[in-house]
Design a protein around this motif. Structure first.
Motif, PDB file in Angstrom:
ATOM      1  N   ILE A 366       0.839  -1.204   0.000  1.00  0.00           N
ATOM      2  CA  ILE A 366       0.000   0.000   0.000  1.00  0.00           C
ATOM      3  C   ILE A 366       0.872   1.252   0.000  1.00  0.00           C
ATOM      4  CG2 ILE A 366      -1.563   1.392   1.416  1.00  0.00           C
ATOM      5  CD1 ILE A 366      -2.878  -1.268   2.294  1.00  0.00           C
ATOM      6  N   PHE A 367       1.817   1.307   0.909  1.00  0.00           N
ATOM      7  CA  PHE A 367       2.651   2.503   1.022  1.00  0.00           C
ATOM      8  C   PHE A 367       3.643   2.598  -0.137  1.00  0.00           C
ATOM      9  CE2 PHE A 367       0.817   2.518   5.186  1.00  0.00           C
ATOM     10  CZ  PHE A 367       0.767   3.864   5.513  1.00  0.00           C
ATOM     11  N   PHE A 368       4.118   1.468  -0.583  1.00  0.00           N
ATOM     12  CA  PHE A 368       5.055   1.426  -1.704  1.00  0.00           C
ATOM     13  C   PHE A 368       4.395   1.960  -2.982  1.00  0.00           C
ATOM     14  CE2 PHE A 368       7.190  -1.187  -5.087  1.00  0.00           C
ATOM     15  CZ  PHE A 368       8.467  -0.667  -4.931  1.00  0.00           C
ATOM     16  N   VAL A 369       3.234   1.426  -3.300  1.00  0.00           N
ATOM     17  CA  VAL A 369       2.539   1.821  -4.530  1.00  0.00           C
ATOM     18  C   VAL A 369       2.047   3.261  -4.446  1.00  0.00           C
ATOM     19  CG1 VAL A 369       0.510   1.370  -5.972  1.00  0.00           C
ATOM     20  CG2 VAL A 369       1.899  -0.538  -5.132  1.00  0.00           C
ATOM     21  N   ASN A 370       1.542   3.663  -3.288  1.00  0.00           N
ATOM     22  CA  ASN A 370       1.043   5.028  -3.142  1.00  0.00           C
ATOM     23  C   ASN A 370       2.163   6.063  -3.228  1.00  0.00           C
ATOM     24  OD1 ASN A 370      -2.010   5.581  -2.404  1.00  0.00           O
ATOM     25  ND2 ASN A 370      -1.482   3.546  -1.608  1.00  0.00           N
ATOM     26  N   THR A 371       3.340   5.715  -2.761  1.00  0.00           N
ATOM     27  CA  THR A 371       4.470   6.639  -2.890  1.00  0.00           C
ATOM     28  C   THR A 371       4.847   6.813  -4.355  1.00  0.00           C
ATOM     29  OG1 THR A 371       5.326   6.062  -0.691  1.00  0.00           O
ATOM     30  CG2 THR A 371       6.874   7.059  -2.239  1.00  0.00           C
ATOM     31  N   ILE A 372       4.885   5.717  -5.089  1.00  0.00           N
ATOM     32  CA  ILE A 372       5.191   5.791  -6.523  1.00  0.00           C
ATOM     33  C   ILE A 372       4.124   6.627  -7.236  1.00  0.00           C
ATOM     34  CG2 ILE A 372       5.405   4.452  -8.653  1.00  0.00           C
ATOM     35  CD1 ILE A 372       6.497   2.139  -6.897  1.00  0.00           C
TER      36      ILE A 372
END
Length: 719
Positions: A366-372
């Motif tokens: 979740i945090f990985f994709v949202n940061t990208i």
């Protein structure tokens, strides 16, 4: 001038070594000059300590009674350490820190005094600091306000109190206030997302580790170069025969004088609680790096500013000069400040740390994709956050990433996201092949250190954090970190709202999450790039993908004033429209002034140092040529050399004159953006390279004993 050069070289080559030894263990003196929670707890009453801890942990206000108690405790502690003064230490929009020292001693009572009111607030003259039009020059009132989340410290004999700096009407006039607001925004947004999985999470802290690159040269050599003194970089200088091409300096044995300097500034930094942990030679000769451990982002940002100041002052004691400019030497690696950023819950979970836990890995994704996705949506704003006159020389050169914003995640995580995007499944190899449905059964393990490193990427995932490599070496990290935390906060808020909307429609939580993540992966795919950021192929590919390649500061700053940027700054109450416009005015004006300074330095050196030297040498050659005529010796080569030198001299005179006239025209402009673009295109773009080329050619032709400026080979191989 040539005599000055050789005197400087003689002095530099005969410096005595100042040996520095660490006395005892680092643990014996680490944080000894910091007034933190431990020191407060030892002096304050339990009730006062509880209140101040709540203020630090939760952001609650400090009442007058608690402020008086903290002030009294801080005074007692500071006086016991030999302090005589206190100051509100703040970070105005000048690019450096500021301080006004007041004495503890009260002449009326004959005693040392320090009230809570003096701790909480002071009033420096705001009219003399950049405000971008928010304040008129005759409106002097401004306030500094204590930031309890960053600990007080003693520097020399002064108790330093980290503060924010605002105008009379409350507008932010510093780098710290917007950072604190952006960190609060990402805390709120990230906590909301985390509580979908763990209600015990009540806070999410942004964490930062700043790797600081820098050059070091002898103080005498620095003083003999007017361009370094005035502009922070060498505007002239031919590359030496041996530069960094052998890569023999990188991670090599640290030169003795530099080693002593490093040890001393590290000791001073550790006393102030700055957790420096790594030192090494960088790629370019005379270039080095220091890296600390991770800290809360606000403290880490403060510590980086303080560290640069410590390094500069300690260097003076070793007759050295530290250069933080992004490109002090043309043709060599530039100086960056690699910002390693992550988000950590108050339960101790790094949200960018892959795990063997299914739930934690879903949270990671979740945090990985949202940061990208955040970087994709606001790439231009992120580019604008690192824009400066110095960084324009560095971005895309040697080890620095290009001006094109992109995200590197490595082959394994690329495969993970591709599989998730296409099928909602994931395939991970760890021993035997595993094939599992994401968000339905369980989340497969994603192994830490699952990426290689890509030094050409401006924003790279490096195992359990993102590394923003595009930040300039002399810049305050708070500016870029404000933007990064803000855009991630906004993206997480959108994600949370989208999940709630799907769940209200009846979707199961994990299925709703996976569905939205798949959508985000597809939408942000253009920002992901795994290849060589220096290649022309990437520039062409980036253009096809619709990614911007904004190479200069004046135009990069436009992103701050776009509708999209204005909306998120105002939405999360980080900066108002008025503050955004004012800050861009300040940035444009700063750019103009720096290019003005560089152009004036170039003109002065070219006309008053280089041209006279070249003419004198030319006359010497003419005399020699006339002597050769009497001897009936072929002097064609001498004549050719004279003609070549004469051509470069005329080029210098012409280009410097034209540049001066162009500068006069631009100075009549009143619009800061238009003027900044003019200085970028019509002064720097048209004349800097031409003038430098002529001077650097003359450096190769004029006798070494006559050349007025200390050369690269003399500055860069300090041992």
């Amino acid at each position: 001038m040539a005599q000055l050069r050789f005197k400087a070289l003689e002095l530099a080559n005969n410096r005595p070594r100042i040996r520095v030894d660490v006395q005892g263990k680092i643990s014996d003196f680490f944080r000894q000059d910091v007034f933190g929670l431990k020191e407060m707890q030892a002096i304050l009453s339990p009730e006062a300590f509880k209140k101040i801890k709540q203020a630090i942990d939760e952001g609650s206000k400090v009442d007058a009674e608690t402020a008086d108690a903290v002030a009294s405790a801080a005074k007692t502690w500071a006086l016991g350490k030999g302090a005589t003064h206190f100051t509100h230490w703040f970070q105005p929009l000048t690019g450096s820190t500021a301080e006004k020292h007041d004495t503890f001693f009260d002449a009326m009572t004959g005693m040392e005094r320090f009230k809570g009111s003096a701790l909480v607030q002071q009033e420096p003259d705001a009219s003399s600091f950049p405000s971008g039009g928010i304040r008129s020059t005759f409106e002097a009132r401004g306030y500094t306000a204590w930031d309890p989340s960053s600990p007080m410290f003693i520097y020399g004999v002064t108790l330093c109190i980290p503060t924010v700096f605002v105008s009379y009407n409350g507008e932010a006039l510093d780098n710290k206030a917007p950072l604190l607001k952006a960190v609060e925004a990402v805390d709120k947004a990230a906590t909301q997302v985390c509580q979908m999985f763990d209600r015990k999470v009540t806070r999410v802290k942004a964490s930062l580790g700043c790797e600081q690159e820098y050059f070091v040269i002898d103080k005498a050599l620095y003083a003999s170069r007017p361009d370094l003194v005035m502009a922070g970089r060498t505007v002239f200088g031919h590359n030496p025969a041996r530069g960094q091409q052998l890569d023999d300096h990188y991670f090599g044995s640290i030169p003795p004088r530099i080693y002593d300097f490093m040890k001393e500034f590290e000791i001073e930094a550790l006393k102030l609680g700055i957790p420096v942990s790594t030192r090494h030679n960088e790629v370019a000769p005379s270039q080095f790096e220091v890296a600390p451990l991770f800290e809360d982002i606000n403290v880490a940002s403060d510590h980086n500013q303080l560290l640069m100041d410590i390094m500069s002052k300690v260097a003076e004691r070793h007759s050295l000069k530290v250069l933080f400019h992004e490109k002090p030497f043309a043709g060599l690696n530039g100086t960056g400040k690699h910002n390693n950023w992550s988000l950590i819950t108050d339960t101790g979970v790094n949200l960018f740390q892959p795990s063997t836990s299914a739930r934690e890995n879903l949270l990671f994704l979740i945090f990985f994709v949202n940061t990208i996705k955040a970087v994709y949506e606001h790439a231009d704003l992120l580019r604008g956050s690192v824009a400066s006159a110095g960084n324009d020389h560095r971005l895309g050169a040697n080890e620095a990433p290009p001006a094109i914003m992109s995200v590197f995640i490595g082959s394994q995580l690329t495969a993970v996201l591709d599989e998730l995007e296409k099928k909602g499944n994931i395939k991970v190899e760890k021993g035997d092949n595993m094939y599992m449905k994401l968000g339905i059964d369980k989340i497969p393990s994603i192994i830490q250190d699952n990426t290689d490193r890509n030094r050409t990427s401006p924003f790279a995932f490096t195992g359990n954090k993102f590394e923003f490599r595009a930040v300039g070496g002399s810049e305050n990290s708070a500016s870029s970190m404000t933007v990064l935390n803000l855009i991630v906060a906004d993206q997480l808020t959108q994600f949370y709202d989208a999940v709630q909307k799907e769940m209200k429609k009846g979707a199961e939580k994990r299925m709703a999450i996976v569905s939205i993540l798949r959508k985000y992966i597809k939408e942000s795919k253009a920002i992901r790039f795994e290849g060589d950021g220096y290649s022309d192929g990437w520039k062409n590919e980036a253009e096809k993908r619709g990614l911007s390649n904004i190479s200069d500061t004046p135009r990069a700053l436009d992103a701050y004033l776009s509708k999209k940027s204005r909306e998120i700054f105002v939405k999360h109450q980080v900066l108002t429209d008025r503050e955004l416009e004012a800050r861009n005015e300040i940035r444009w004006e700063s750019y103009i002034m720096k290019i003005q300074i560089e152009s004036r330095v170039m003109g002065d050196l070219a006309l008053n140092h280089i041209v006279p030297t070249a003419i004198a040498y030319q006359n010497k050659l003419i005399e020699n040529a006339n002597g050769l005529k009497g001897l009936n010796i072929n002097n064609k080569e001498v004549v050719k050399t004279i003609e070549t030198i004469s051509g470069y001299i005329e080029t210098l005179k012409r280009e410097v004159y034209n540049m001066t006239e162009e500068r006069k025209r631009l100075n009549k402009l009143t619009d800061s953006r238009e003027k900044a673009i003019g200085y970028c295109d019509d002064v720097k773009g048209k004349y800097f390279d031409k003038i430098r080329y002529a001077v650097d050619k003359l450096e190769l032709m004029v006798d070494d004993e006559d050349w007025p400026l200390v050369k690269y080979r003399e500055m860069l191989f300090l041992r």
